[in-house]
Design a protein around this motif. Structure first.
Motif, PDB file in Angstrom:
ATOM      1  N   VAL B   4      -4.283  10.000  -3.677  1.00 53.26           N
ATOM      2  CA  VAL B   4      -3.396  11.347  -2.720  1.00 53.26           C
ATOM      3  C   VAL B   4      -3.241  12.782  -2.648  1.00 53.26           C
ATOM      4  O   VAL B   4      -3.773  13.160  -4.102  1.00 53.26           O
ATOM      5  CB  VAL B   4      -1.867  10.350  -3.119  1.00 53.26           C
ATOM      6  CG1 VAL B   4      -0.649  11.565  -2.396  1.00 53.26           C
ATOM      7  CG2 VAL B   4      -1.794   8.705  -2.765  1.00 53.26           C
ATOM      8  N   TYR B  35       9.063  12.254  -2.939  1.00 49.87           N
ATOM      9  CA  TYR B  35      10.578  12.709  -4.001  1.00 49.87           C
ATOM     10  C   TYR B  35      10.573  13.786  -4.172  1.00 49.87           C
ATOM     11  O   TYR B  35       9.506  14.471  -4.252  1.00 49.87           O
ATOM     12  CB  TYR B  35       9.027  11.898  -5.231  1.00 49.87           C
ATOM     13  CG  TYR B  35       9.644  10.264  -5.029  1.00 49.87           C
ATOM     14  CD1 TYR B  35       8.489   9.137  -4.318  1.00 49.87           C
ATOM     15  CD2 TYR B  35      10.526   9.687  -4.994  1.00 49.87           C
ATOM     16  CE1 TYR B  35       7.958   8.773  -3.969  1.00 49.87           C
ATOM     17  CE2 TYR B  35      10.531   7.730  -4.800  1.00 49.87           C
ATOM     18  CZ  TYR B  35       9.872   7.611  -4.580  1.00 49.87           C
ATOM     19  OH  TYR B  35       8.898   6.364  -4.167  1.00 49.87           O
ATOM     20  N   PRO B  43      11.924  11.122 -10.751  1.00 56.73           N
ATOM     21  CA  PRO B  43      12.420  11.845  -8.958  1.00 56.73           C
ATOM     22  C   PRO B  43      13.529  10.829  -8.840  1.00 56.73           C
ATOM     23  O   PRO B  43      13.355   9.547  -8.356  1.00 56.73           O
ATOM     24  CB  PRO B  43      10.987  10.823  -8.787  1.00 56.73           C
ATOM     25  CG  PRO B  43      10.098  11.259 -10.486  1.00 56.73           C
ATOM     26  CD  PRO B  43      10.992  10.719 -11.570  1.00 56.73           C
ATOM     27  N   PHE B  45      14.095   9.917  -4.955  1.00 57.40           N
ATOM     28  CA  PHE B  45      13.251   9.756  -3.348  1.00 57.40           C
ATOM     29  C   PHE B  45      14.212  10.462  -2.038  1.00 57.40           C
ATOM     30  O   PHE B  45      14.981  10.459  -2.129  1.00 57.40           O
ATOM     31  CB  PHE B  45      14.005   7.924  -3.315  1.00 57.40           C
ATOM     32  CG  PHE B  45      13.529   7.150  -1.765  1.00 57.40           C
ATOM     33  CD1 PHE B  45      14.189   7.071  -0.376  1.00 57.40           C
ATOM     34  CD2 PHE B  45      11.928   7.726  -1.102  1.00 57.40           C
ATOM     35  CE1 PHE B  45      14.519   6.626   0.517  1.00 57.40           C
ATOM     36  CE2 PHE B  45      11.608   7.235  -0.096  1.00 57.40           C
ATOM     37  CZ  PHE B  45      12.724   6.268   0.476  1.00 57.40           C
ATOM     38  N   LEU B  90       6.757  15.622  -5.116  1.00 59.33           N
ATOM     39  CA  LEU B  90       5.784  14.645  -5.314  1.00 59.33           C
ATOM     40  C   LEU B  90       5.779  13.349  -4.154  1.00 59.33           C
ATOM     41  O   LEU B  90       6.355  13.297  -3.292  1.00 59.33           O
ATOM     42  CB  LEU B  90       6.154  13.377  -6.643  1.00 59.33           C
ATOM     43  CG  LEU B  90       6.134  13.680  -8.302  1.00 59.33           C
ATOM     44  CD1 LEU B  90       6.737  12.891  -9.166  1.00 59.33           C
ATOM     45  CD2 LEU B  90       5.114  14.504  -8.474  1.00 59.33           C
ATOM     46  N   LEU B  99       9.381  -1.195   0.797  1.00 62.33           N
ATOM     47  CA  LEU B  99       9.559  -0.460   0.055  1.00 62.33           C
ATOM     48  C   LEU B  99       9.211  -2.243  -1.232  1.00 62.33           C
ATOM     49  O   LEU B  99       9.803  -2.893  -0.993  1.00 62.33           O
ATOM     50  CB  LEU B  99      10.701  -0.244  -0.453  1.00 62.33           C
ATOM     51  CG  LEU B  99      11.007   1.792   0.571  1.00 62.33           C
ATOM     52  CD1 LEU B  99      12.495   1.837   0.597  1.00 62.33           C
ATOM     53  CD2 LEU B  99      10.164   2.297   0.169  1.00 62.33           C
ATOM     54  N   GLY B 100       8.555  -1.274  -1.707  1.00 62.59           N
ATOM     55  CA  GLY B 100       8.626  -2.360  -2.892  1.00 62.59           C
ATOM     56  C   GLY B 100       7.034  -3.508  -2.784  1.00 62.59           C
ATOM     57  O   GLY B 100       6.651  -4.059  -3.639  1.00 62.59           O
ATOM     58  N   THR B 101       6.602  -3.665  -1.643  1.00 64.54           N
ATOM     59  CA  THR B 101       5.911  -4.483  -1.408  1.00 64.54           C
ATOM     60  C   THR B 101       4.599  -4.603  -1.910  1.00 64.54           C
ATOM     61  O   THR B 101       3.496  -5.319  -1.847  1.00 64.54           O
ATOM     62  CB  THR B 101       5.752  -5.858  -0.089  1.00 64.54           C
ATOM     63  OG1 THR B 101       5.664  -3.580   0.875  1.00 64.54           O
ATOM     64  CG2 THR B 101       7.367  -5.770  -0.254  1.00 64.54           C
ATOM     65  N   ASP B 102       4.071  -3.487  -1.893  1.00 62.41           N
ATOM     66  CA  ASP B 102       2.502  -2.480  -2.456  1.00 62.41           C
ATOM     67  C   ASP B 102       3.360  -1.884  -3.394  1.00 62.41           C
ATOM     68  O   ASP B 102       4.428  -0.917  -3.470  1.00 62.41           O
ATOM     69  CB  ASP B 102       1.615  -1.958  -0.866  1.00 62.41           C
ATOM     70  CG  ASP B 102       0.449  -1.335  -1.120  1.00 62.41           C
ATOM     71  OD1 ASP B 102       0.288  -0.236  -0.628  1.00 62.41           O
ATOM     72  OD2 ASP B 102       0.113  -2.165  -2.225  1.00 62.41           O
ATOM     73  N   THR B 103       1.781  -1.931  -3.884  1.00 60.88           N
ATOM     74  CA  THR B 103       2.046  -0.544  -4.832  1.00 60.88           C
ATOM     75  C   THR B 103       1.675   1.691  -4.765  1.00 60.88           C
ATOM     76  O   THR B 103       1.289   0.789  -3.697  1.00 60.88           O
ATOM     77  CB  THR B 103       0.647  -0.507  -6.300  1.00 60.88           C
ATOM     78  OG1 THR B 103       1.213  -1.923  -6.847  1.00 60.88           O
ATOM     79  CG2 THR B 103       1.143   0.704  -7.179  1.00 60.88           C
ATOM     80  N   GLN B 104       3.160   1.826  -4.942  1.00 64.17           N
ATOM     81  CA  GLN B 104       3.042   3.246  -4.857  1.00 64.17           C
ATOM     82  C   GLN B 104       1.289   3.724  -5.409  1.00 64.17           C
ATOM     83  O   GLN B 104       1.547   3.895  -6.902  1.00 64.17           O
ATOM     84  CB  GLN B 104       3.878   4.356  -4.836  1.00 64.17           C
ATOM     85  CG  GLN B 104       5.058   3.356  -3.479  1.00 64.17           C
ATOM     86  CD  GLN B 104       6.273   4.550  -3.606  1.00 64.17           C
ATOM     87  OE1 GLN B 104       6.432   5.411  -2.402  1.00 64.17           O
ATOM     88  NE2 GLN B 104       7.164   3.772  -4.201  1.00 64.17           N
ATOM     89  N   PHE B 106       0.584   8.030  -6.245  1.00 61.29           N
ATOM     90  CA  PHE B 106       1.241   9.599  -6.384  1.00 61.29           C
ATOM     91  C   PHE B 106       0.475   9.849  -7.073  1.00 61.29           C
ATOM     92  O   PHE B 106      -0.812  10.352  -6.674  1.00 61.29           O
ATOM     93  CB  PHE B 106       2.153   9.671  -7.826  1.00 61.29           C
ATOM     94  CG  PHE B 106       3.576   8.413  -7.313  1.00 61.29           C
ATOM     95  CD1 PHE B 106       3.880   7.205  -7.857  1.00 61.29           C
ATOM     96  CD2 PHE B 106       4.848   9.711  -6.418  1.00 61.29           C
ATOM     97  CE1 PHE B 106       5.321   6.268  -7.777  1.00 61.29           C
ATOM     98  CE2 PHE B 106       6.270   8.807  -7.454  1.00 61.29           C
ATOM     99  CZ  PHE B 106       6.364   7.775  -6.975  1.00 61.29           C
ATOM    100  N   GLY B 107       0.512  11.308  -5.802  1.00 67.30           N
ATOM    101  CA  GLY B 107      -0.028  12.418  -5.673  1.00 67.30           C
ATOM    102  C   GLY B 107       0.243  13.359  -7.119  1.00 67.30           C
ATOM    103  O   GLY B 107       0.905  13.194  -7.772  1.00 67.30           O
ATOM    104  N   PRO B 108      -0.841  14.779  -7.107  1.00 61.85           N
ATOM    105  CA  PRO B 108      -0.394  15.695  -8.579  1.00 61.85           C
ATOM    106  C   PRO B 108       0.685  16.230  -7.863  1.00 61.85           C
ATOM    107  O   PRO B 108       1.233  17.057  -9.233  1.00 61.85           O
ATOM    108  CB  PRO B 108      -1.512  16.192  -8.605  1.00 61.85           C
ATOM    109  CG  PRO B 108      -2.022  16.375  -6.814  1.00 61.85           C
ATOM    110  CD  PRO B 108      -1.953  14.765  -6.733  1.00 61.85           C
TER     111      PRO B 108
END
Lengths: 112, 115
Positions: B4, B35, B43, B45, B90, B99-104, B106-108
């Motif tokens: 990301v 975020y 963070p 949402f 973020l 939401l939650g069914t796949d790993t998120q 994150f960018g820097p």
């Protein structure tokens, strides 16, 4: 409303030792996900471990494991054989149907 | 495989101005979430975009708006900036809307300072 509480703002552990970070949450939902994220000084949030609420078995990822107590609404993270690279902010997060909520974080120091 | 990415890295604005932050998701991801992380806090949402529509929203005023493009990249716009908008923003990407069914991933982040 759902809440996530991390009661330890800071913790320290000697290198190679084991440390446990605490997290409690409050929800009326029965199906949800819980996460531990690590945020090093570089700021990039990294997923450490994930737990589905419907699974009774505690998640494990190498040196990282959780103690998930659904009835007590507790989700602690255990780091075994701590390494200098584990030093970071650790965030517990709750993810329900329509929102994700993070705790305020625990800063973990690793002592050489 | 690029992860990301977010731009810019840092941004300084004055009160009342408008700002646009950008995010490109990880390859293969179609969902982008934003975020706000205030100093010393976890963070919070803001909202999530999927199929170019806002799907979920946190407790943020309408001054915060977004957009998702056909290539899945996303923008976060904040109007009428307040001092309290100073934070790390973020972006996280994942596959699928639930939401939650796949790993998120994150960018820097983009550090926004409002003077």
């Amino acid at each position: 409303a759902q809440t996530v509480t991390q009661s330890q703002p800071e913790m320290s552990v000697q290198e190679a030792e084991t440390v446990t970070l605490s997290c409690t949450y409050d929800t009326s939902e029965s199906d949800y996900y819980l996460f531990w994220y690590k945020q090093p000084p570089s700021r990039q949030m990294i997923l450490v471990i994930r737990q589905e609420a419907y699974k009774q078995q505690n998640a494990t990822e190498n040196r990282f494991s959780v103690n998930f107590q659904k009835a007590a609404k507790s989700f602690s993270l255990k780091i075994s054989d701590s390494q200098l690279g584990d030093a970071a902010m650790y965030f517990c997060a709750y993810q329900g149907d329509d929102k994700i909520i993070f705790g305020k974080g625990t800063r973990l120091h690793i002592l050489p | 495989d690029a992860g990301v990415t977010q731009s810019p890295t840092h941004l300084i604005k004055t009160r009342g101005q408008q700002v646009t932050l950008r995010c490109s998701p990880k390859s293969g991801h179609d969902t982008v979430s934003w975020y706000q992380q205030a100093l010393g806090q976890g963070p919070q949402f803001i909202f999530q975009y999927y199929e170019e529509e806002e799907r979920q929203r946190g407790n943020f005023p309408d001054r915060f708006s977004g957009h998702q493009f056909p290539n899945y990249s996303s923008e976060l716009n904040v109007n009428a900036l307040l001092l309290g908008d100073s934070a790390l923003y973020l972006c996280a990407s994942s596959f699928g809307v639930a939401l939650g069914t796949d790993t998120q991933y994150f960018g820097p982040g983009t550090r926004l300072t409002v003077l």
